[in-house]
Enzyme design. Structure first.
Site, short mmCIF file in Angstrom:
data_model
loop_
_atom_site.label_atom_id
_atom_site.label_comp_id
_atom_site.label_asym_id
_atom_site.label_seq_id
_atom_site.Cartn_x
_atom_site.Cartn_y
_atom_site.Cartn_z
N GLU A 190 0.80 -1.24 0.00
CA GLU A 190 0.00 0.00 0.00
C GLU A 190 0.83 1.29 0.00
O GLU A 190 0.62 2.17 0.83
CB GLU A 190 -0.95 -0.02 1.22
CG GLU A 190 -1.85 -1.23 1.22
CD GLU A 190 -2.75 -1.31 2.45
OE1 GLU A 190 -2.58 -0.52 3.39
OE2 GLU A 190 -3.63 -2.19 2.46
N GLU A 219 -6.20 -10.52 -1.39
CA GLU A 219 -6.98 -10.34 -0.16
C GLU A 219 -8.47 -10.29 -0.49
O GLU A 219 -9.20 -9.40 -0.06
CB GLU A 219 -6.56 -9.05 0.56
CG GLU A 219 -5.08 -8.99 0.85
CD GLU A 219 -4.65 -7.80 1.70
OE1 GLU A 219 -5.52 -7.11 2.26
OE2 GLU A 219 -3.44 -7.59 1.82
#
Ligand code: XIL
Length: 397
Positions: free
Chosen positions: A180, A293
């Site tokens: 991220e 995810e």
């Protein structure tokens, strides 16, 4: 029990079989899946809405990609959950225990108990391990950045990665090296840049922190596959920024092998076309892709508003309606068709959690097992999405 569905399941089936209640029974059957093995004494009830014994997703997609789950196994998982994990998944991502804060809370403190137990258990149970995550702005303690200049902080980064990746060399097949790093919001202007998040890593080391992290990980385990992992990178300005970042890393010789599209989506807004194009874009860079995810939440408005327990445990949870479950199943089937279309690039699809009980999106019913470990309509839809084309081609022409 905090699941309304679980309470429904306890109602005697014989009552549901009464003629005036047939419609209700059908509705309930569609809402909740029945126990895997109903007691022999139970009166015949409505046909199970969801087949609990058909082929697994793992075996159905075995020729395409690995199927994974996230969890800090074996931890406090029940025997039933452990059975589910062994039957349904080929690879485990530690949900928290290998993140910087839990595993390396202070410079001279390492907590290897849970990661060691996870790696050992996975080896004993023939499950691969995908490591998550070495460098992140979150779940990282401030000591990494305190009282040090660039050289000191680079040394800490190197030591963190070398120690962790080195410890599991040959036992962890792949790593999310950087997680991220790109900003959430973007526009036409930021789309022309990498739009990096203003994290302590960026502030301390500049944009090279990513290249360094990949180099250090590769040195610690030259065989491990190394990933950049992020959410929302499949669409819009963030996708454009991700392409610029990945091109830079490749140009600078960072040993990067793949990109993880996290895949935290909502049923009503899954960006199907963007996902399709993004996988092709990353493949064109020579990278593997993982859906790292995956969870697809059910929209909150459909079954009434969530109660005060939303997002936490123990509060009231609005159960999904039959329509919610159908819509979710269709969304899951469509994304899996896209993943299968790109099976030459997609190497792993990992669900973020195990069930609607073991999920960080508790209350939003995002996974393919319900809170009682039963297959949901989405599970069967994913299997059917792969088997259907074959069945069609088998038909006499
Ligand atoms: C989440 C875990 O699921 C939670 O248990 C924890 O409290 C916070 O982190 N993106 C990631 C994951 O890369 O590490 C996050 O996991 C979910 C979002």
């Amino acid at each position: 029990m905090n699941s309304f569905g679980s309470n429904l399941r306890r109602q005697p089936l014989v009552a549901l079989a009464a003629a005036p209640l047939v419609a209700l029974a059908a509705t309930l059957a569609a809402q909740v899946s029945p126990p895997a093995n109903p007691p022999a004494s139970a009166a015949p009830g409505p046909a199970p809405a969801v087949d609990q014994h058909g082929p697994t997703i793992k075996e159905t997609y075995a020729q395409c990609f690995l199927i994974g789950m996230a969890g800090d196994v074996p931890g406090n998982y029940s025997d039933a959950e452990i059975g589910l994990i062994r039957e349904n998944f080929g690879v485990v991502t530690p949900e928290n225990c290998m993140k910087p804060a839990p595993v390396h809370p202070a410079e001279d403190t390492w907590r290897f108990e849970r990661p060691d137990a996870l790696v050992k258990w996975c080896r004993e149970n023939n499950l691969l391990v995908h490591g998550h995550t070495l460098v992140w702005h979150a779940q990282t303690n401030p000591w990494f950045f305190q009282g040090g200049d660039k050289a000191v902080i680079t040394g800490r980064l190197k030591d963190h990665i070398a120690t962790l990746v080195g410890r599991y060399n040959g036992k962890v097949r792949s790593w999310d090296v950087v997680n991220e790093a790109i900003n959430d919001r973007g526009d036409a202007e930021t789309a022309k840049t990498e739009n990096l998040r203003n994290s302590r890593w960026l502030q301390s080391l500049g944009p090279e922190f990513l290249t360094l992290a990949f180099r250090f990980a590769h040195e610690a385990d030259p065989e491990a596959e190394l990933y950049y992992n992020d959410y929302g990178i499949e669409a819009g300005p963030k996708h454009a920024s991700s392409m610029l970042l990945l091109k830079r890393l490749i140009k600078d010789g960072a040993p990067i092998h793949g990109v993880g599209i996290q895949g935290h989506w909502s049923t009503a807004t899954v960006p199907f076309d963007s996902i399709d194009r993004a996988i092709a874009d990353y493949k064109a860079l020579g990278l593997k892709v993982s859906i790292s995810e995956l969870d697809v939440t059910i929209r909150g408005a459909s079954g009434g508003q969530f109660g005060p327990g939303f997002g936490g445990r123990g509060g009231p949870v609005t159960p999904p309606s039959a329509q919610d479950l159908r819509a979710q199943a269709e969304a899951y089937a469509r994304v899996f068709s896209i993943f299968a279309k790109h099976k030459d690039a997609v190497e792993r699809v990992t669900f973020w959690g195990l069930s609607d009980r073991r999920t960080w999106r508790f209350g939003q019913h995002p996974l393919v097992f319900d809170a009682d470990n039963q297959r949901k309509p989405a599970y069967v839809a994913i299997v059917d999405a792969m088997r259907q084309p074959k069945a069609d081609s088998d038909k006499p022409r």
